[in-house]
Design a protein around this motif. Sequence first.
Motif, PDB file in Angstrom:
ATOM      1  N   ARG A 301       1.703   9.478  -4.965  1.00 17.15           N
ATOM      2  CA  ARG A 301       0.321   9.052  -4.765  1.00 17.15           C
ATOM      3  C   ARG A 301       0.379   7.812  -3.886  1.00 17.15           C
ATOM      4  NH1 ARG A 301      -4.331   7.944  -9.434  1.00 17.15           N
ATOM      5  NH2 ARG A 301      -6.112   8.145  -7.980  1.00 17.15           N
ATOM      6  N   GLY A 303      -1.437   5.429  -0.313  1.00 16.88           N
ATOM      7  CA  GLY A 303      -2.710   4.960   0.230  1.00 16.88           C
ATOM      8  C   GLY A 303      -3.441   6.051   0.978  1.00 16.88           C
ATOM      9  N   GLY A 304      -2.677   6.795   1.793  1.00 20.65           N
ATOM     10  CA  GLY A 304      -3.227   7.943   2.480  1.00 20.65           C
ATOM     11  C   GLY A 304      -4.096   7.644   3.676  1.00 20.65           C
ATOM     12  N   THR A 305      -4.177   6.372   4.076  1.00 20.30           N
ATOM     13  CA  THR A 305      -5.078   6.022   5.183  1.00 20.30           C
ATOM     14  C   THR A 305      -4.353   5.557   6.432  1.00 20.30           C
ATOM     15  OG1 THR A 305      -5.299   3.774   4.304  1.00 20.30           O
ATOM     16  CG2 THR A 305      -6.923   5.413   3.586  1.00 20.30           C
ATOM     17  N   ASP A 309       1.084   7.390   6.825  1.00 21.71           N
ATOM     18  CA  ASP A 309       0.795   8.252   5.680  1.00 21.71           C
ATOM     19  C   ASP A 309       0.215   9.589   6.130  1.00 21.71           C
ATOM     20  OD1 ASP A 309       1.712   6.386   3.905  1.00 21.71           O
ATOM     21  OD2 ASP A 309      -0.244   5.873   3.063  1.00 21.71           O
ATOM     22  N   SER A 316      -3.987  10.128  -1.324  1.00 18.62           N
ATOM     23  CA  SER A 316      -4.342   9.164  -2.370  1.00 18.62           C
ATOM     24  C   SER A 316      -4.727   9.818  -3.692  1.00 18.62           C
ATOM     25  CB  SER A 316      -5.493   8.276  -1.890  1.00 18.62           C
ATOM     26  OG  SER A 316      -6.629   9.067  -1.563  1.00 18.62           O
ATOM     27  N   ASP A 317      -4.826  11.140  -3.742  1.00 16.48           N
ATOM     28  CA  ASP A 317      -5.202  11.821  -4.982  1.00 16.48           C
ATOM     29  C   ASP A 317      -4.046  11.811  -5.979  1.00 16.48           C
ATOM     30  OD1 ASP A 317      -7.687  12.435  -3.974  1.00 16.48           O
ATOM     31  OD2 ASP A 317      -7.080  14.416  -3.246  1.00 16.48           O
ATOM     32  N   ASP A 331       3.783   5.847  -7.530  1.00  9.81           N
ATOM     33  CA  ASP A 331       2.457   5.362  -7.140  1.00  9.81           C
ATOM     34  C   ASP A 331       2.667   4.335  -6.039  1.00  9.81           C
ATOM     35  OD1 ASP A 331      -0.073   4.346  -6.842  1.00  9.81           O
ATOM     36  OD2 ASP A 331      -0.493   4.261  -8.986  1.00  9.81           O
ATOM     37  N   ARG A 333       0.713   2.966  -3.867  1.00  7.26           N
ATOM     38  CA  ARG A 333      -0.502   2.332  -3.349  1.00  7.26           C
ATOM     39  C   ARG A 333      -0.406   0.812  -3.353  1.00  7.26           C
ATOM     40  NH1 ARG A 333      -4.882   4.990  -7.190  1.00  7.26           N
ATOM     41  NH2 ARG A 333      -3.184   4.576  -8.666  1.00  7.26           N
ATOM     42  N   ARG A 338       5.165   0.458  -2.155  1.00  8.65           N
ATOM     43  CA  ARG A 338       4.584   1.069  -0.959  1.00  8.65           C
ATOM     44  C   ARG A 338       5.623   1.819  -0.131  1.00  8.65           C
ATOM     45  NH1 ARG A 338       2.307  -3.406   1.662  1.00  8.65           N
ATOM     46  NH2 ARG A 338       4.353  -3.763   2.567  1.00  8.65           N
TER      47      ARG A 338
END
Length: 721
Positions: A301, A303-305, A309, A316-317, A331, A333, A338
């Motif tokens: 999981r 940041g996804g942004t 990524d 981010s889900d 995780d 995030r 990171r």
Amino acid sequence: MNPDSRAAFVSGPPPAKKRFLPMLGHTRGKRSAVTCALKCDNACSKAVCNTSSNSYFRDIVSAELSRRSALGAGAAGILGAAVLTLGGELPAAAADPGRGSSKPGRLAFTPIAPVDAAVDSLDVPGGYGWEPLLRWGDPLFADSPEFDFDAQSAAAQARQFGYNNDYLEILRQPNGKKGLLVCNHEYVNPQIMFPAAPATAAEEAQRRGIFRNAVGLSVVELERSSRGTPWSYVRGARLNRRITLDTVFELTGPASGSDLLKTAADPQGRYVLGTLGNCAGGSTPWGTVLSGEENFNGFFRAGGTSPEDRRYGLGSDPTAMGWEREDPRFDARTGQTRNEPNRFGYIVELDPEDPESVPRKHTSLGRFKHEGANVIIARNGKAVAYSGDDERFDYLYKFVSKNKYRKNNKRHNMTLLTEGDLYVARFTGSSPAAEIDGSGSVPADGGFDGRGTWLPLVEHGTSAVAGMSVEEVLVYTRLAADKAGATKMDRCEDVEPNPATGRVYVACTNNSNRGTGTNAPVDEVNPRRENRDGHIVEITEDRSDATATTFSWNLLMLCGDPAQGDPTYFSGYPQEKVSPISCPDNLAFDTAGNLWISTDGAPSGIGYNDGLFKVALEGRERGKVEQFLSVPRDGETCGPVIHDEESMVFVAVQHPGEDGSYGAHTSYFPDYVPDGAVPAAGTVRAPRPSVVQVFRQETKPGNGNGNSGNNGNGKPEKPGN
């Protein structure tokens, strides 16, 4: 129960299940939406990761062929792998694939017919039998508990054979009586592994621990009575080993110690726990085994942004496995963890002879979704490794070591993949653009072919990509290859060189997005729009030199089922005389140089089980496809290993019965009962991914203690138990 947990997918109401199955109703062929969710995090339901403007076709790589490397003599069982060298003069047939005589090989068989996808059997030709060599849960150590569906635990799974075996290697001693099996375990399927949904949060957490120990790798000693007879595994043998998420790995190469790889748990950025998403692999000339970390992104999981990524498919889900709930490193995030995803996506090297050795992740070969890697020794003594990035519109790579191979110096040779040059492939075609219209029609010159260039990413220890350091190139390799202008390919999977000719073969599995919307258009090396069946690329390095930066290429085949009207091409061989084949995945060769292809997806959406196929490469029968084996319902054919001089074939059967649920299974492989009847209560209750050995019936009198072969008509013969 947390609605975001994997348990919701396993036993929750239909809306929860659909949330995890966005590919439901959208898969091609017999591909399961469950497999899409668990194996690759529904990659095809998401935006294409590669949004660069590159429009070229990806390159194909040569693979090191030590399928038949030997497990050395002596009490230590030292590996003495045969070295395939790409250099010097190739056989005359290599100059023109259409010349030379056809070589049938030593493994003679009558091809089987395709098996309907609703049939749960493993089918082999007449005269052959099969039995499992290792099954999920088989105890590997003297103190390992026997496998029990009702008494699974993380501690037990760490001492048992893992789930969903994929890459496979069978190494043999010269006397043929001792061997060593190495394989990957890619992912798990909770909905068919357990008798009931977890009742408490503690039970749910316990299952996540089982999942963590069911992936990774296994090393298992083998024995048999004589050469050519079926193997048995040796429980408690000295070299037996399980590699799990608790195993320490060393990061090697220029990116080791980089700020991009440092975390709070590893402030030096040099060691990481575990390996994930292991798919294909390869053996090295110095006796080690390589494994590719492929779909690692779905376990994190993030940041996804960020551009990084997005390029690697990190979202981010909450993840399907839910490991981030117990282990904060999944995780990513926060600043503390990171960089944890940056520590996965590499080629792993394992010394199977030393159960105490620390396996390594080689940053020099780049970070992406490695299907696998195969190594050859070039004419000048350098090690050359080829690897494909198994994602739509991603690339083909080649690594050339800085230092040279030294015969019988394993310690030195195990440093060869830590330093060298990294390249990515660009392809161009020889036909006018108007002749490549997306239909798969053969160009006027009679074939699909052209030239290619290896574009440097890291060369002579420095970055060849403007604006990126060496460390950035090796950690964000996809972004570097975008900038270099590499060719976008249709999911390059396994890449293997032919020991008989020196030519290299690349399996491009499929790409239903080719030529659609704003995606990359067709080109001569990816000539079909919405390529659902895949194709095979054949490459010849210039001057027969594996370190060359230019090459020529042609397409061996465009896969599909001609009987269904699919646009296919088999190097000019009559299309009505081939076995239908779709979604080529793993490759191997027999001693005559014939190509063997295992499939993952089954032909053309017409509902056949996946299988193993032999393809002739020379003479009038070049392009002739013959099906040797069909795997059970919902399963995928992995491996394979071809020991045709012993009339033996090995495959790893992955995710059989994937679409079932506990108590409503779609497969009972490999523990069938006579006549295909459903097992009685209290006996076998679920499919078990397994490594299977296929052999001539006369080498295994009667039915022995395992399952006998099928008779080629889709029905299991009666096995002894």
